[in-house]
Design a protein around this motif. Sequence first.
Motif: not given
Length: 387
Positions: A150, A152-157, A159-160
């Motif tokens: 999975t 990291p959450e920071q990566y998903d943030a 991307k937005q």
Amino acid sequence: MWRNIASNALTFLVVLVFLAGGVLIWAQQEYSDAGPLAQPICVTVQRGSNMRRVSDELVSQGAVSSGTLFRLGADYAEKSAQLKAGSYLVPERSSMSEITEIVTKGGASTCGTEVVYRVGINQADVQVRELDPVSGRFEDVIEFNPADGTAPEQYDAVKQKPDTRFRVALAEGVTSWQVVNELREVDVLEGDVIDIPAEGTLAPDSYEIQPGDTLASVIGRMQEAQELILANAWANRAPDLPLKTPEEALVLASIVEKETGIPSEREQVAAVFVNRLNTGMRLQTDPTVIYGITNGEGILGRGLRRSELDASTPYNTYVIAGLPPTPIANPGRASILAALNPDTADYVYFVAKTLDPADGHVFAETLAEHNANVAAYRRLEAERANQ
């Protein structure tokens, strides 16, 4: 009396004209002169933004002395409706005119956050980097291997974020299978490709991408870039090379790419193989044998066995004469240029200079010289074994 009144009115009008002209000249000078910014900053233009919001941010960051004058200047230059969303680097002392050009010119963001999908020889990784406007360098925020699970959450943030830039970076010497396999894991790309591109036809480089781009379109850009590089290099090749076609040049370039990572010795390595081809010597290069075993699908991860060096396969250049049938990797521009413009020395042998690959190779024109170089290398191996 009327004459005095008329004279006074005319005088007042002249004064007003001069004052207005002076103000206009002052405003134009203020708009064009160096600004108050003491050090570079990043300015973000959000989608749907306007000049008032941008000017307010510029004032708050100390980039312009007057938001009103900045907006009036942009209006006068007919640029107010040309704002482009993105994150832009504004150099120190930038004038209002220069800043207006920066935020309206468009193109790729030059500041802020970028995500780099790196396809390397041994593994792929994802880097999230942030530009420090003062130093002008990108600093790593997070780095991870997508194969580990999975993200990291920071990566998903990141991307937005509307001003995030995305790039794909191919290392020199990766195989086409590696490229496609890793790009399939890039979650901002869409679609797939059915066939793996022919080996050697993808140009190692850095490619700006946008979320929603298709995998096929990115592969297509890499192929077009390599075609152009090869065509230009072939047109400017050295005379009397033992290469009949650009495709053969690509094969040789891929061997040069895999044999050395030292930029300064690419031409020398190319000279060895060109001289061998010219004299009918076998190329005798391990990377071709390895490719015949792996087909470019992953890393062998061990040394070659005697049976593999003796096996009669299309890629075993210890057995076959001449070049193997296809490239063994995707060579970069420098290796292509080296293959088509090799060193003019009569080298036909080379061996590692030390036990550290970063030290490169030592080259020889005769077997006696080469044997001496090999003996020196063996002594280094023995010394390490006895430590």
